[in-house]
Design a protein around this motif. Structure first.
Motif, PDB file in Angstrom:
ATOM      1  N   CYS A  77      -4.414  59.491  34.444  1.00  0.00           N
ATOM      2  CA  CYS A  77      -4.186  58.042  34.568  1.00  0.00           C
ATOM      3  C   CYS A  77      -2.797  57.637  34.093  1.00  0.00           C
ATOM      4  O   CYS A  77      -2.295  56.568  34.468  1.00  0.00           O
ATOM      5  CB  CYS A  77      -5.212  57.271  33.743  1.00  0.00           C
ATOM      6  SG  CYS A  77      -6.917  57.695  34.081  1.00  0.00           S
ATOM      7  N   ALA A  78      -2.195  58.458  33.225  1.00  0.00           N
ATOM      8  CA  ALA A  78      -0.887  58.115  32.655  1.00  0.00           C
ATOM      9  C   ALA A  78      -0.285  59.353  31.992  1.00  0.00           C
ATOM     10  O   ALA A  78      -0.977  60.348  31.774  1.00  0.00           O
ATOM     11  CB  ALA A  78      -1.024  56.995  31.623  1.00  0.00           C
ATOM     12  N   VAL A  98       1.973  57.172  38.280  1.00  0.00           N
ATOM     13  CA  VAL A  98       1.128  56.770  37.149  1.00  0.00           C
ATOM     14  C   VAL A  98       2.008  56.159  36.066  1.00  0.00           C
ATOM     15  O   VAL A  98       3.211  56.436  36.015  1.00  0.00           O
ATOM     16  CB  VAL A  98       0.329  57.962  36.570  1.00  0.00           C
ATOM     17  CG1 VAL A  98      -0.657  58.503  37.595  1.00  0.00           C
ATOM     18  CG2 VAL A  98       1.253  59.066  36.061  1.00  0.00           C
ATOM     19  N   TYR A 152      -2.479  52.954  26.264  1.00  0.00           N
ATOM     20  CA  TYR A 152      -2.979  52.727  27.631  1.00  0.00           C
ATOM     21  C   TYR A 152      -4.036  51.626  27.622  1.00  0.00           C
ATOM     22  O   TYR A 152      -4.047  50.752  28.506  1.00  0.00           O
ATOM     23  CB  TYR A 152      -3.566  54.020  28.191  1.00  0.00           C
ATOM     24  CG  TYR A 152      -4.050  53.919  29.626  1.00  0.00           C
ATOM     25  CD1 TYR A 152      -3.172  54.135  30.694  1.00  0.00           C
ATOM     26  CD2 TYR A 152      -5.378  53.614  29.915  1.00  0.00           C
ATOM     27  CE1 TYR A 152      -3.609  54.037  32.010  1.00  0.00           C
ATOM     28  CE2 TYR A 152      -5.821  53.519  31.221  1.00  0.00           C
ATOM     29  CZ  TYR A 152      -4.941  53.729  32.262  1.00  0.00           C
ATOM     30  OH  TYR A 152      -5.380  53.631  33.563  1.00  0.00           O
TER      31      TYR A 152
END
Length: 338
Positions: free
Chosen positions: A75-76, A105, A320
């Motif tokens: 996701c990151a 991302v 995040y």
């Protein structure tokens, strides 16, 4: 909603590391060490940055493989922006930016010192994580400080070294004894066979919670020079006792300030972090204070004490959740305030 999966990248000094975190659970934590520095008695920045360039792709690839996930699953990407060696940081920063751009991302910058402290919140770092507020003695080759941690991203440095870091003192004293680099773990091992009361060394007298370790290093040097003049084999004959006595002095300096800070602030939650938190005497001193002073102590697993990407991934996960993302124009920085 599925759990967040994040890649963390750490390259602040001489270890190239990559980790995958899912929720608060570490799926992989891979590191490549640089043995080339051993012959120089310390990290050579130019050699470190070259080695990072060679290591980063294999390390990241292995982290995905061990976690059994694909690049498209993340996701990151979190990366160490600083503090540290600029050349080393640039390698990790550039790689993280490039990969984030190619995978589309978010990019998340992480403060290396903050990561050492927040490593305590990795799922398997402790049986239970610390409760806020807590004190954290963050002690390594480059840093020594007492941090009051009020929340994940609300930290105050209440004491720090005014000269050498504790880990740096161990390494410099190790050089006097002609020990390999890094000397800290070697001194710790030799100290177990020695008498910690065999020799006494001067300790600094500072009024606040700040530290100083240059004085003890100089005290050891002058003492050794004097004794070796009388007996050329003095170091070899007394090495275990010397290591035990020096380790005792350094740990007492560290703990004295930490005990004063905990008492003055009325804090019973006390943690240690950083490479020197692997030291057996420091861990024992923490356990002693758990019984003596009623502290709730937090000592991280060995793999989360040295520079590692798991701690970077942990901070990135927390950021995040707060949507604290970094612009792709960001640059590495050798100085990065906590």
């Amino acid at each position: 909603m599925s759990e967040t999966i994040i890649l963390g990248i750490e390259s602040s000094c001489d270890d190239t590391s990559a980790a995958i975190i899912k929720g608060n659970q570490i799926l992989s934590n891979i590191a490549a060490n640089q043995s080339i520095h051993n012959e120089y008695g310390g990290v050579v920045p130019e050699l470190a940055s070259r080695a990072h360039q060679q290591n980063i792709i294999p390390v990241v690839t292995k982290s995905f493989s061990k976690a059994n996930i694909q690049q498209n699953d993340i996701c990151a990407i979190g990366f160490t922006r600083g503090p540290g060696l600029l050349g080393s940081l640039l390698v990790g920063t550039s790689f993280a930016k490039s990969l984030a751009m190619s995978l589309d991302v978010p990019l998340i910058e992480v403060n290396h010192l903050q990561a050492h402290i927040l490593a305590h919140f990795i799922e398997d770092a402790n049986p239970t994580p610390p409760e806020f507020p807590f004190l954290c003695l963050t002690v390594s080759g480059g840093h020594t400080m007492i941090v009051l941690v009020k929340d994940y991203f609300d930290m105050e440095i209440i004491g720090k070294t005014i000269d050498d870091a504790a880990g740096e003192a161990f390494d410099k004293i190790g050089k006097i004894f002609d020990l390999d680099y890094p000397a800290g773990p070697i001194i710790d091992k030799l100290a177990k066979e020695g008498n910690s009361n065999a020799f006494k060394f001067n300790k600094p007298r500072l009024d606040n919670y700040d530290y100083s370790f240059s004085g003890i290093k100089t005290s050891v040097l002058y003492f050794i020079q004097k004794e070796v003049k009388k007996n050329p084999d003095f170091i070899q004959e007394h090495l275990n006792d010397l290591c035990a006595s020096i380790q005792k002095a350094i740990i007492e300096i560290l703990m004295n300030k930490l005990e004063n800070a905990a008492k003055d602030l009325g804090v019973k939650e006390v943690a240690i972090a950083g490479g020197v938190s692997a030291n057996s005497a420091l861990r024992q001193a923490m356990q002693d204070n758990q019984k003596k002073l009623g502290w709730n102590i937090y000592i991280p697993k060995f793999e989360y004490t040295t520079d590692n990407a798991a701690m970077i991934a942990m901070v990135a996960k927390l950021k995040y959740e707060r949507s604290e993302f970094t612009d792709l124009r960001t640059t590495a920085t050798s100085k990065y305030d906590l």
